[in-house]
Design an enzyme around this catalytic site. Structure first.
Site, PDB file in Angstrom:
ATOM      1  CG  ASP A 677     129.774  88.801  40.382  1.00  0.00           C
ATOM      2  OD1 ASP A 677     128.771  88.643  39.664  1.00  0.00           O
ATOM      3  OD2 ASP A 677     130.354  89.893  40.518  1.00  0.00           O
ATOM      4  CE  LYS A 746     139.755  90.404  42.202  1.00  0.00           C
ATOM      5  NZ  LYS A 746     138.750  91.477  42.404  1.00  0.00           N
ATOM      6  CG  ASP A 915     132.633  84.168  36.877  1.00  0.00           C
ATOM      7  OD1 ASP A 915     132.446  85.226  36.249  1.00  0.00           O
ATOM      8  OD2 ASP A 915     133.596  84.003  37.643  1.00  0.00           O
TER       9      ASP A 915
END
Length: 982
Positions: A677, A746, A915
């Protein structure tokens, strides 16, 4: 077999007949099958099947039944398919795939009539499920009512408003609802299709405006399609059998009924009329509900819907008799093994027969988001409860994974028209999802060969199901769910009204109780939605247990790829990914076991340490891993705690098998996908664009001994600001002491690169703080109300600190975002949308327009119409805020597809979730090299300079700002950064 006739213009491959079989002139590469990849030979010869389809469709015969034209394929089509499939040794798979596709696309009007006639002849229709049987009985009554209204419109008489017993002007519905192509049977079916599926979609009800508009739109499209077909036949007769050339398509435009849209007032008035007729005629006998409840309580388990997926198990040729937009009218001829689920008929008493209930209700409710009252239609609670419990309504997924490799995407030309072809074998699916006509037209003129190469590479990855994980998922679900991320099967119990509110009629207590009830009801509605979603997934899984399969892909307007089958794919939740394996098995090699261990550590949340520490962590848990693999439900303490439980379980199974394979570990063949990732991938792209050395180091573009965590870096800055405010006596800073951690900031950091607004950041942080609300000190009497107020204040304050900290850390990325936004404002000031071309050659046109809304007065209520399309003015603000994230998304999709093409050339099995790049653990090292090389190659191009030059070329009179200055980052260091993707 009854089959919807598909357009054949996408079937353009040349074929020649060789003896008794069909042969592809480009050559068929018939690879041998083995236990690792049983289907390797499928895709290379699929054009053979398409050409046979095209040839035999030309000879299709028309047959009329009750005034409705259906088209039958020649019987020889099936034999030709069999012959061609025999020539490549894959008859069964191709037959099953073609039958599956035709079935899911089949016209269902005739099957509805046939089922109704069967019910009438049998008296009760005992072979049909109760709900489907009763609802189908509405068709004759509704059809007769529509015919009566059509006759009134023809005579110029007003139509009846059944809700108010008044008459309404109907002059504007003539000739739209009275022409020969507006058949009452089709109108009844289309109206029911839209109405029922919409009403069942939301427990709280569906907007009257949306359902009326959709009904009118569907009828207009149906009339247009039928009228165009008649016009085409007429033109062919006039031309002696020759077809219509592309340049003469304007002949259709002369006839208003040959257009796929009606004036808005006509469309809505037609929808309102039909909605009223449906509500009036949609009734169900009371005994039907009582019998359904009785049988549910008496049965040991509810009926689980068996959908069209029984087709892919082979055996009899069952045909779907339903339409995707009408789930409750979807049914198949069930095999004998399924008949045990059918409820036997019960003979009600005459008095019970006379009692009926309304199935649908028209209500007015307050929409909190829109802050206004809207009219809604919903299924009455008693009927809905019965439907949910006995599973009488099924969900038949329309687009399913494929048993053979998808048809490669290509650009084709026919009759003066360019179009894209690919995906499924027998029908076309749109290449572009969510874009506008302007982008579609630009794509027809563009060279998309590189894009197609990437999409085709993605679609050629074969998958299979992990039966070990599937059995665990099924076990948990069959035993009530509510574990490992699966939704509970039961709803929460609504709180009872407090005695204080009942006896003393205390308004404050009553208001608090209402809020609690509303929260529980919302929670139950969410649970219901999650249960339906999981049932869909399990249904697809169940029927692909013994097959390998493929996902065809298409793209959104930015170029991001998505699997077309929506219900089950690797972009889904943890349960989807946990049950998926690559069909091809690859030896682990000398470092494959290391990557398996790192993969497990990542899934369990230990991804902020070095690779060696991750491997050591898994080694320390090896005994637990082996116990989990031996008996997962006895040792849930380990894998239940993982961030992704079912993926962790799948990895435990694989590590256990590899560990116990003996001394020859390197040759153990593994099918498990392992992931790499990106580290806050959006910021990685910004750092590469701006050559930002400081920001690049924070997102692992620069080599380091341990992975850099950008979220922790931002958290440090936020905590420093909080400490300073706390020293200054800031009340909210004191309240947040000890509550702000990495998880709180986050999501905001992750989405900041994609243009998250202050409001969005505040909502994200509010959601995280709400999880910690029990830790907040409260001073008021009503704790729950005080918590909500304090969380709102804290989230507003903390969102500002977080966004400012992100700007401090990534100043270069911020400058690029500002530059992109300013360019967007200058372009939209010219009243044009923002456009650019990706490095793969895809023209991107942002589709944001200012919707034009207006109201239409109807006898039922006011209906607000929203007009959308490329002819509307551009939405300046949406273009400005969306351009930076959309531009970066177009670049990350480019990087992903470039990696896919390289992996295919080197024979590496590859998949991705934006991604997150996947491959076998034995191929992980090589994929890591490839993705870094492609990233460097991509950003060695002057992307921002090229973008600026394209803007200046298109708008020479506009003074665009200069490209932001770049930093000094040497992109070649990315090749040696171990945690760039990790």
């Amino acid at each position: 077999m009854l089959i919807r006739r598909q357009g054949s213009r996408f079937l353009r491959h040349t074929c020649k007949r060789s003896s008794s079989t069909w042969v592809n002139t480009t050559g068929i590469k018939n690879q041998s099958t083995n236990d690792n990849l049983a289907q390797d030979s499928l895709c290379d010869s699929s054009s053979t099947i398409w050409d046979i389809e095209k040839e035999w469709r030309r000879e299709a015969k028309d047959t009329k039944f009750r005034g409705v034209t259906l088209e039958f394929d020649d019987d020889e089509l099936e034999q030709a398919i069999k012959n061609a499939a025999n020539s490549i040794g894959e008859e069964n798979l191709y037959q099953r795939q073609i039958i599956l596709e035709k079935t899911t696309a089949k016209e269902t009007l005739i099957s509805n009539f046939e089922m109704i006639e069967n019910m009438m002849s049998a008296g009760t229709g005992a072979k049909l499920k109760h709900v489907v049987k009763v609802m189908r009985t509405w068709m004759p009554k509704l059809t007769s009512a529509i015919k009566r209204e059509q006759n009134k419109i023809r005579r110029g008489e007003p139509t009846i408003d059944l809700s108010h017993d008044i008459e309404s002007d109907s002059s504007d519905l003539n000739p739209y609802l009275t022409n020969p192509w507006a058949r009452a049977e089709e109108i009844a079916y289309l109206s029911l299709s839209v109405f029922i599926s919409a009403a069942l979609k939301d427990r709280g009800g569906v907007s009257v405006a949306s359902v009326c508009n959709q009904i009118g739109k569907n009828i207009a499209e149906s009339v247009c399609k039928t009228r165009k077909k008649d016009l085409a036949k007429k033109r062919r007769r006039e031309r002696g059998g020759r077809g219509i050339s592309g340049k003469n398509n304007f002949e259709y435009d002369a006839d208003p009924l040959a257009r796929p849209f009606w004036p808005p007032n006509v469309s809505v008035r037609a929808g309102i009329l039909l909605v009223q007729l449906i509500i009036h005629h949609a009734i169900a006998p009371q005994w039907w509900l009582e019998e359904g409840k009785r049988k549910w309580e008496a049965s040991e388990s509810g009926d689980q819907w068996q959908s069209t997926l029984s087709l892919i198990k082979g055996g009899d040729d069952h045909v779907l008799e339903g339409r995707d937009s009408l789930n409750i009218c979807s049914d198949i001829e069930q095999p004998s093994s399924m008949q045990s689920f059918s409820f036997p008929m019960w003979s009600p008493t005459p008095s019970a027969k006379a009692q009926v209930v309304r199935v649908f209700e028209h209500t007015i409710r307050y929409d909190k988001e829109k802050k206004k009252y809207i009219g809604t239609i919903r299924v009455s609670p008693g009927v809905r409860s019965m439907i949910e419990k006995v599973h009488a309504i099924g969900y038949a997924p329309k687009h399913l994974p494929m048993l053979v490799k998808p048809r490669p995407w290509t650009k084709e030309h026919s009759e003066g028209y360019d179009f894209y072809s690919g995906g499924f074998l027998t029908f076309n699916f749109t290449l572009l999802r969510g874009g506008g006509d302007m982008q579609s037209n630009a794509m027809r003129r563009a060279d998309l060969s590189l894009l197609f190469e990437g999409l085709n590479a993605m679609g050629e990855t074969p998958w299979r199901l992990n039966k070990s994980v599937y059995n665990v998922v099924k076990y948990i679900w069959d035993n009530g769910g509510g574990q490992a991320g699966l939704p509970p099967r039961e709803d929460l119990v609504l709180p009872e009204i407090p005695d204080e509110a009942r006896q003393k009629n205390d308004p404050e207590v009553l208001e608090l109780w209402k809020k609690r009830v509303a929260k529980v009801e919302q929670n139950n509605a969410n649970r219901h939605s999650l249960r339906c979603d999981l049932e869909l997934k399990l249904t697809v899984m169940n029927h692909f247990l013994n097959d390998s399969f493929y996902f065809p892909y298409n793209i959104d307007f930015r170029g991001r790829t998505y699997p077309i089958p929506p219900h089950f794919n690797h972009l889904g939740a943890d349960v989807n990914r946990g049950v998926l394996l690559f069909d091809k098995a690859v030896p682990l090699g000398p470092r494959g076991m290391r990557w398996l261990k790192i993969h497990l550590a990542n899934l369990c949340g230990n991804d902020k340490v070095s690779f060696d520490e991750r491997e050591e962590w898994t080694d320390s848990k090896l005994e637990k891993v082996l116990r989990v693999a031996d008996d997962p439900m006895e040792h849930t303490d380990f894998w239940f705690e993982a961030d992704d439980p079912f993926q962790a379980l799948a990895t435990c199974f694989e590590i256990s098998k590899a560990h116990r394979s003996g001394s020859d570990l390197d040759n153990y063949k593994c099918r498990l996908p392992t992931h790499q990732d990106g580290s806050c991938n959006g910021l990685q792209h910004y750092a590469a664009l701006g050559r930002d050395e400081h920001g690049g180091a924070s997102v692992n573009l620069v080599p380091s001994i341990r992975p850099q965590d950008v979220y922790t870096e931002v958290l440090k800055l936020v905590l420093a600001k909080l400490d300073q405010d706390e020293k200054d006596g800031h009340e909210l800073a004191l309240m947040l002491k000890g509550l702000v951690n990495r998880k709180v900031v986050k999501q905001t950091v992750m989405t900041s690169v994609y243009g998250v607004t202050f409001i969005g950041a505040r909502d994200q942080i509010r959601a995280r703080l709400r999880e910690k609300m029990d830790m907040i000190n409260l001073d008021g009497k009503d704790e729950e109300l005080d918590v909500d107020k304090q969380i709102d204040e804290c989230s507003h304050y903390l969102a500002g600190l977080t966004l400012n900290s992100i700007t401090d850390l990534f100043n270069c990325a911020k400058n690029i975002m500002v530059w992109l936004s300013e360019c967007s404002s200058l372009i939209t000031s010219q009243k044009l949308p923002v456009c650019w071309i990706t490095p793969l050659g895809l023209p991107v046109v942002q589709p944001y327009r200012r919707d034009c809304s207006y109201q239409i007065e109807t006898t039922l209520q006011k209906v607000t119409l929203i007009d959308k399309g490329d002819q509307l003015p551009v939405h300046n603000q949406r273009h400005r805020s969306a351009f930076p994230p959309n531009f970066v998304h177009s670049l990350d999709s480019t990087h992903m597809l470039l990696t896919a093409m390289r992996c295919k050339k080197e024979g590496i099995t590859y998949a991705s979730v934006h991604d997150s790049y996947w491959t076998h653990p034995g191929k992980m090292d090589r994929m890591n090299e490839i993705l870094r090389e492609e990233f460097i190659n991509l950003y060695e191009r002057p992307i921002l300079d090229d973008l600026s030059d394209s803007f200046k070329t298109r708008f020479p009179a506009v003074n665009f700002p200069p490209v932001p200055e770049r930093g000094t980052l040497d992109l070649s260091v990315v090749q040696h950064s171990p945690y760039f993707f990790a």
